[in-house]
Design a protein around this motif. Structure first.
Motif, mmCIF file in Angstrom:
data_model
loop_
_atom_site.group_PDB
_atom_site.id
_atom_site.type_symbol
_atom_site.label_atom_id
_atom_site.label_comp_id
_atom_site.label_asym_id
_atom_site.label_seq_id
_atom_site.Cartn_x
_atom_site.Cartn_y
_atom_site.Cartn_z
ATOM 1 N N ARG A 35 -7.196 8.424 2.578
ATOM 2 C CA ARG A 35 -8.506 8.983 2.221
ATOM 3 C C ARG A 35 -8.614 9.268 0.729
ATOM 4 N N SER A 36 -7.485 9.620 0.112
ATOM 5 C CA SER A 36 -7.504 9.884 -1.325
ATOM 6 C C SER A 36 -7.636 8.572 -2.084
ATOM 7 N N CYS A 37 -8.568 8.534 -3.013
ATOM 8 C CA CYS A 37 -8.809 7.317 -3.792
ATOM 9 C C CYS A 37 -7.582 6.949 -4.619
ATOM 10 N N ARG A 38 -6.968 7.935 -5.227
ATOM 11 C CA ARG A 38 -5.805 7.665 -6.078
ATOM 12 C C ARG A 38 -4.630 7.148 -5.238
ATOM 13 N N GLU A 39 -4.455 7.734 -4.061
ATOM 14 C CA GLU A 39 -3.355 7.295 -3.199
ATOM 15 C C GLU A 39 -3.586 5.868 -2.707
ATOM 16 N N ALA A 40 -4.841 5.537 -2.391
ATOM 17 C CA ALA A 40 -5.151 4.174 -1.953
ATOM 18 C C ALA A 40 -4.861 3.172 -3.067
ATOM 19 N N HIS A 41 -5.245 3.522 -4.295
ATOM 20 C CA HIS A 41 -4.978 2.633 -5.434
ATOM 21 C C HIS A 41 -3.475 2.475 -5.655
ATOM 22 N N TYR A 42 -2.766 3.580 -5.466
ATOM 23 C CA TYR A 42 -1.308 3.517 -5.632
ATOM 24 C C TYR A 42 -0.703 2.508 -4.640
ATOM 25 N N GLN A 43 -1.133 2.592 -3.388
ATOM 26 C CA GLN A 43 -0.566 1.707 -2.357
ATOM 27 C C GLN A 43 -0.954 0.242 -2.602
ATOM 28 N N MET A 44 -2.177 0.014 -3.159
ATOM 29 C CA MET A 44 -2.576 -1.367 -3.479
ATOM 30 C C MET A 44 -1.624 -1.980 -4.493
ATOM 31 N N LEU A 45 -1.350 -1.235 -5.575
ATOM 32 C CA LEU A 45 -0.467 -1.763 -6.613
ATOM 33 C C LEU A 45 0.983 -1.848 -6.118
ATOM 34 N N ARG A 46 1.316 -0.980 -5.198
ATOM 35 C CA ARG A 46 2.690 -1.027 -4.662
ATOM 36 C C ARG A 46 2.897 -2.295 -3.824
ATOM 37 N N VAL A 47 1.849 -2.746 -3.138
ATOM 38 C CA VAL A 47 1.939 -4.011 -2.384
ATOM 39 C C VAL A 47 2.302 -5.147 -3.326
ATOM 40 N N TRP A 48 1.644 -5.143 -4.502
ATOM 41 C CA TRP A 48 1.962 -6.195 -5.499
ATOM 42 C C TRP A 48 3.386 -6.058 -6.017
ATOM 43 N N ALA A 49 3.798 -4.817 -6.331
ATOM 44 C CA ALA A 49 5.115 -4.613 -6.934
ATOM 45 C C ALA A 49 6.236 -4.961 -5.961
ATOM 46 N N GLU A 50 6.057 -4.646 -4.679
ATOM 47 C CA GLU A 50 7.123 -4.894 -3.703
ATOM 48 C C GLU A 50 7.302 -6.380 -3.404
ATOM 49 N N ARG A 51 6.275 -7.179 -3.642
ATOM 50 C CA ARG A 51 6.407 -8.618 -3.408
ATOM 51 C C ARG A 51 7.361 -9.259 -4.407
ATOM 52 N N GLY A 52 7.462 -8.691 -5.569
ATOM 53 C CA GLY A 52 8.330 -9.274 -6.585
ATOM 54 C C GLY A 52 9.727 -8.723 -6.569
ATOM 55 N N THR A 53 9.997 -7.759 -5.692
ATOM 56 C CA THR A 53 11.346 -7.193 -5.595
ATOM 57 C C THR A 53 12.074 -7.838 -4.442
ATOM 58 N N ARG A 54 13.230 -7.291 -4.139
ATOM 59 C CA ARG A 54 14.047 -7.851 -3.065
ATOM 60 C C ARG A 54 13.484 -7.431 -1.716
ATOM 61 N N GLU A 55 12.398 -8.106 -1.338
ATOM 62 C CA GLU A 55 11.744 -7.859 -0.054
ATOM 63 C C GLU A 55 11.414 -6.381 0.129
ATOM 64 N N GLY A 56 11.013 -5.752 -0.975
ATOM 65 C CA GLY A 56 10.551 -4.356 -0.892
ATOM 66 C C GLY A 56 11.638 -3.348 -0.797
ATOM 67 N N ARG A 57 12.912 -3.768 -0.957
ATOM 68 C CA ARG A 57 13.984 -2.787 -0.814
ATOM 69 C C ARG A 57 14.453 -2.247 -2.150
ATOM 70 N N ASP A 58 13.981 -2.798 -3.240
ATOM 71 C CA ASP A 58 14.408 -2.349 -4.563
ATOM 72 C C ASP A 58 13.284 -1.548 -5.203
ATOM 73 N N GLU A 59 13.605 -0.390 -5.780
ATOM 74 C CA GLU A 59 12.613 0.472 -6.428
ATOM 75 C C GLU A 59 12.421 0.116 -7.889
ATOM 76 N N MET A 60 13.145 -0.830 -8.411
ATOM 77 C CA MET A 60 13.053 -1.226 -9.805
ATOM 78 C C MET A 60 12.172 -2.458 -9.936
ATOM 79 N N LEU A 61 11.323 -2.440 -10.970
ATOM 80 C CA LEU A 61 10.405 -3.555 -11.208
ATOM 81 C C LEU A 61 11.077 -4.574 -12.105
ATOM 82 N N HIS A 62 10.905 -5.829 -11.735
ATOM 83 C CA HIS A 62 11.464 -6.898 -12.547
ATOM 84 C C HIS A 62 10.596 -7.132 -13.770
ATOM 85 N N ARG A 63 11.230 -7.617 -14.825
ATOM 86 C CA ARG A 63 10.529 -7.834 -16.084
ATOM 87 C C ARG A 63 9.390 -8.842 -15.965
#
Length: 389
Positions: free
Chosen positions: A332-360
């Motif tokens: 319901r929170s707009c900021r939280e929804a935006h956070y989860q949208m960008l997290r979907v993008w970030a997790e695709r580039g990591t090790r199947e979402g198991r790494d908390e570090m972003l690749h260069r």
């Protein structure tokens, strides 16, 4: 005979005319002689001559015989006086102070002033006319009276009624009713004067204007308070939602340690480092971060990118509309929804979402998309915070 008669008639007419002329001349008033003007201290004598007056203490014995000559003056005899310059043939008699009249002599009579008499103690001068007076006994104040003025040789005692008394038929009576002399029994009435209509209207206008100003100020204060409270509440809700965001826990690697290996190798394995990497990391400059955590990066992006452009950025980064709608539905929170949208993008580039570090490469992609959206300033700040080696 006739000639004699005519002559006689002419004589009669002439006599008549003479008589008429005499009557006319006799009836015509003779002009008065002009009054002679004399200098100060002189007078016009019977001879129409300016003569000098006699000084005080003297009387006129004979007038001056002509202009420029002096009058003959004589000193007043004993018990007589003249107190002014004069041309009187006689002096005035001196006053005699009589004890029978309850008076005594204060100053004796002299040729230039009269005697001065004064009433005895207990008596005062009662004037009859300009030159006559009697010495009368001073008045004594009666019962219920008090002295307002003490008796002196020149004036009598003045008495007045005591307090709460008033005079009735020359007698002081107690006050019983409200009268002019009994004001203490009168109830004071405060007279209320109405203000002029002009001033009254002015006062009303001033009060009305002041009330209007106060009302407007109250409305402004209430409005400002409402806006400030609304903004504060919204900001507080956003901060609370960001604090409760789901942050994935860092995965831990379990290392198998051989007890036969040296202690230094065991400690390096426990920390997930090797001696070579440790030396390289120590040699890196302080301004270059060793790692980019996904949550920190996403929150930094949300602080720099306007809220209205976050979904556009997510689409450019490859997040599908279905995923965007799903996140908006779940949060319901707009900021939280935006956070989860960008997290979907970030997790695709990591090790199947198991790494908390972003690749260069993902960071470079993010910076490129921001510049495409004309958000170069946000890209510069992220690049400054997370430099690309």
């Amino acid at each position: 005979m006739m000639a004699g008669t005519g002559h006689q008639g002419r004589c009669s007419v002439a006599i008549f005319l003479l008589l008429v002329c005499e009557n006319i001349s006799a009836s015509t008033p003779k002009p008065d002689l002009e009054k002679k003007q004399c200098p100060a201290g002189d007078y016009v004598s019977a001879r129409n001559v300016c003569c000098n007056k006699c000084p005080a203490g003297f009387k006129l014995k004979s007038e001056c015989p002509g202009e420029g000559q002096r009058s003959n003056c004589e000193l007043c005899p004993e018990r007589q006086f003249n107190d002014k310059i004069n041309h009187f043939p006689n002096c005035r008699k001196c006053r005699v102070c009589k004890e029978s009249n309850f008076e005594y002599e204060v100053s004796p009579c002299k040729n230039d002033r009269n005697a001065v008499c004064r009433c005895m103690d207990g008596y005062y001068k009662h004037v009859i006319d300009s030159g006559t007076y009697d010495c009368l006994r001073c008045k004594e104040c009666r019962e219920n009276e008090r002295k307002n003025q003490t008796c002196t040789p020149e004036r009598n005692t003045v008495c007045e009624c005591k307090e709460n008394y008033h005079r009735v038929k020359n007698k002081c009576e107690p006050c019983r009713n409200c009268t002019t002399n009994c004001a203490n029994l009168c109830v004071k009435v405060t007279q209320v004067t109405e203000a002029p209509k002009g001033k009254h209207n002015l006062i009303i206008n001033i009060i009305a204007g002041s009330a209007a100003v106060v009302f407007v100020l109250l409305v402004v204060v209430v409005f400002i308070t409402f806006v400030a409270t609304k903004r504060f509440t919204k900001k507080k809700m956003l901060s609370q939602s960001s604090q409760h965001a789901d942050v994935p826990k860092e995965t831990k690697e379990h290392l198998l340690v051989d007890m036969n290996e040296p202690a230094e190798v065991i400690s390096l394995k426990a920390t997930g480092l090797n001696p070579v990497n440790d030396q390289e990391s120590v040699k890196l400059p302080d301004c270059v971060p060793l790692e980019i955590r996904i949550p920190d990066l996403i929150y930094a992006v949300l602080d720099l990118v306007p809220v209205s452009q976050v979904k556009q950025l997510a689409r450019l980064l490859g997040v599908r509309d279905r995923e965007i709608e799903q996140e908006e539905t779940d949060h319901r929170s707009c900021r939280e929804a935006h956070y989860q949208m960008l997290r979907v993008w970030a997790e695709r580039g990591t090790r199947e979402g198991r790494d908390e570090m972003l690749h260069r490469p993902l960071l470079e992609e993010l910076l490129d998309k921001l510049r495409q959206m004309h958000l170069g300033r946000a890209a510069e700040e992220l690049e400054t915070k997370y430099p690309i080696q």
